[in-house]
Design a protein around this motif. Structure first.
Motif: not given
Length: 379
Positions: A196-214
């Motif tokens: 019922k909300g918009q939690n940014p956790a998964n978006a943050i996890a995606t960005i942190l993974t992006f940083a490591e991979k790139e």
């Protein structure tokens, strides 16, 4: 020289006791000005609000050389307990700018006692290096709008290298660096009903993974790129609430400005995608940009020749340093170079809370800077 060394050590420790962060170096500026007024024969010009330039002119016209030091401290709590420990809570000289400043004060003393015959020497005491704003402020100052400079030089102390060793490299000496802050604005909800909300956790996890991979943290490679998470926060310590806000900060660094721009564009594209996927409002702020120090070959040759005259050990490195230094903006505009001054193999690393600039390398910096100035002006 021994008397000057003792005098400079006293000054350095006083600067260490009362550090000031970027943009707030008002008392530091006063201390520098007081020393110059008492111990040097020069014209003193205030620049970039909290900075100073000491101008030494020979009797004859000639080249103009600028020697630059940085004067700001860091927002780090010191853990050392020696007598000259920082008196300003949460602020300390953990990059050695107190030592760099002291070296340039020593050069001012030498230029007074052994004046140049021709040309002009500018000693720049630059504020706001740590946040990457100082060099730009200086170059935009009216004083620098009306002056031609032939060469610029700067040094940085280097823990991990033998004391008094001179570290040089032609072309790229330090990295390009750019920082980014990303804010994820969603909507809180009950922790039992996160849908019922918009939690940014998964978006943050995606960005942190992006940083490591790139990232490609291989400094010897021409396509070296490092995306480092420096700050992450999300939600509150309230266990009935699904987070509605998050924030992530990174630094991007590379030898190649084009590569940084490519990663920046790719990051922004991913954030646009995540904004839609997770129904978030994402705000991106880019700041604290440091340009690579591009060392001019002629300037490096002058450093090496001067070091040889001083019978100093020279270490010509092959790989640039990964950290940023805003002196790079000067080397983009003028012929010049930054070099390293070994601070000791066992000295704590820069930005460590127990770091302290070693006073026994000060006179090496003073004499080498003076020798470089003479080499340029006498040629």
């Amino acid at each position: 020289m021994e008397a000057l060394q003792k005098s400079l050590e006293k000054v350095r420790k006083e600067l260490h006791q009362y550090p000031e962060i970027s943009g707030e170096e008002y008392e530091t500026q006063k201390k520098i000005k007081a020393f110059l007024t008492k111990n040097a024969s020069c014209t003193i010009v205030e620049v970039a609000e909290t900075g100073l330039v000491a101008v030494f002119e020979g009797k004859e016209k000639g080249k103009t050389i600028m020697l630059r030091t940085d004067i700001d401290a860091l927002p780090i709590q010191e853990v050392n307990t020696f007598q000259h420990q920082s008196q300003n809570k949460g602020i300390s000289h953990k990059c050695g700018h107190d030592g760099h400043t002291t070296i340039l004060l020593g050069v001012a003393n030498m230029l007074t006692n052994h004046p140049v015959e021709k040309g002009k020497v500018l000693l720049l005491f630059q504020p706001s290096e740590e946040n990457g704003k100082g060099a730009e402020m200086v170059l935009n100052d009216p004083f620098f709008k009306n002056i031609n400079i032939d060469f610029v030089f700067a040094l940085h102390n280097l823990p991990g290298f033998t004391k008094n060793e001179i570290v040089v490299k032609s072309e790229t000496f330090t990295s390009n660096v750019k920082s980014v802050a990303i804010q994820f604005n969603g909507k809180t909800a009950h922790a039992a009903e996160p849908e019922k909300g918009q939690n940014p956790a998964n978006a943050i996890a995606t960005i942190l993974t992006f940083a490591e991979k790139e990232s490609k943290n291989v400094p010897k490679s021409s396509d070296f790129i490092l995306i480092t998470p420096v700050y992450v926060t999300m939600g509150e310590k309230a266990y009935g609430i699904s987070a509605g806000y998050g924030e992530v900060h990174f630094t991007l660094r590379s030898w190649d400005t084009k590569l940084i721009e490519e990663k920046k564009e790719k990051l922004e594209q991913l954030l646009n995608q995540l904004e839609l996927e997770h129904s978030l409002k994402i705000k991106i702020s880019w700041f604290e940009e440091f340009y690579s120090n591009i060392n001019n070959k002629e300037a490096v040759s002058i450093i090496k020749k001067s070091a040889e005259k001083q019978k100093l050990s020279i270490n010509e490195i092959k790989t640039p340093f990964k950290w940023g230094e805003d002196f790079g903006l000067f080397t983009q505009k003028y012929k010049g170079a930054m070099f390293g001054l070994g601070a000791g193999k066992d000295t704590p690393a820069l930005h460590n809370p127990d770091y302290d600039f070693p006073d026994d390398i000060t006179m090496t910096g003073v004499q080498l800077f003076y020798s470089i100035a003479k080499e340029v002006l006498d040629s």
